[in-house]
Enzyme design. Sequence first.
Site, short mmCIF file in Angstrom:
data_model
loop_
_atom_site.label_atom_id
_atom_site.label_comp_id
_atom_site.label_asym_id
_atom_site.label_seq_id
_atom_site.Cartn_x
_atom_site.Cartn_y
_atom_site.Cartn_z
N VAL A 1 0.84 -1.21 0.00
CA VAL A 1 0.00 0.00 0.00
C VAL A 1 0.87 1.25 0.00
CG1 VAL A 1 -1.63 1.35 1.40
CG2 VAL A 1 -2.01 -1.10 1.04
N GLU A 2 1.84 1.31 0.92
CA GLU A 2 2.66 2.51 1.03
C GLU A 2 3.53 2.72 -0.21
OE1 GLU A 2 5.39 5.18 3.96
OE2 GLU A 2 4.27 3.49 4.77
N THR A 3 4.09 1.66 -0.75
CA THR A 3 4.95 1.79 -1.92
C THR A 3 4.18 2.27 -3.14
OG1 THR A 3 6.50 0.12 -1.11
CG2 THR A 3 6.52 0.58 -3.48
N SER B 1 3.23 5.91 -2.63
CA SER B 1 4.43 6.76 -2.67
C SER B 1 4.96 6.91 -4.08
CB SER B 1 5.53 6.15 -1.78
OG SER B 1 5.16 6.19 -0.43
#
Length: 138
Positions: free
Chosen positions: A56-58, A61
Amino acid sequence: MNNLPGWAAEVVSPLDTKIGLVLTELTPKRVVGTIPVDGNQQPFGLLHGGATATLVETLASMGAMAHGYPRRVGVGVDLNVTHLRAVKGGTVTGTAVAVHLGVSVVTYQVDVRDEEGRQTATGRLTCHMITLPGMGEA
């Protein structure tokens, strides 16, 4: 990586490599990528929640980076992930869609699905957009 901006290959993190992330689509408005379950399980054989959170974060980002390229990048300031269904094998695919693309703040909604198309998790990442050192203001 498939049909992605040239700069994307230069910003792969060691953690992305460890979890086996493969990006397949990358624009400021939408990012898609997959990770295998194998190698990313918790002790009971299920996909680890931390691997899902990393996906999710990658993805979000990378969307923020595409939004600010080439001078600005997004750094995560708020990550939320809700796990909806256990996954025991195969791959999961995350799709990040921009909710807000501002000058200083961006937010992405990320849905994670298994190979049968069932939603396994949902997440949201908000990033603060910063200017890279030495690049000046965008």
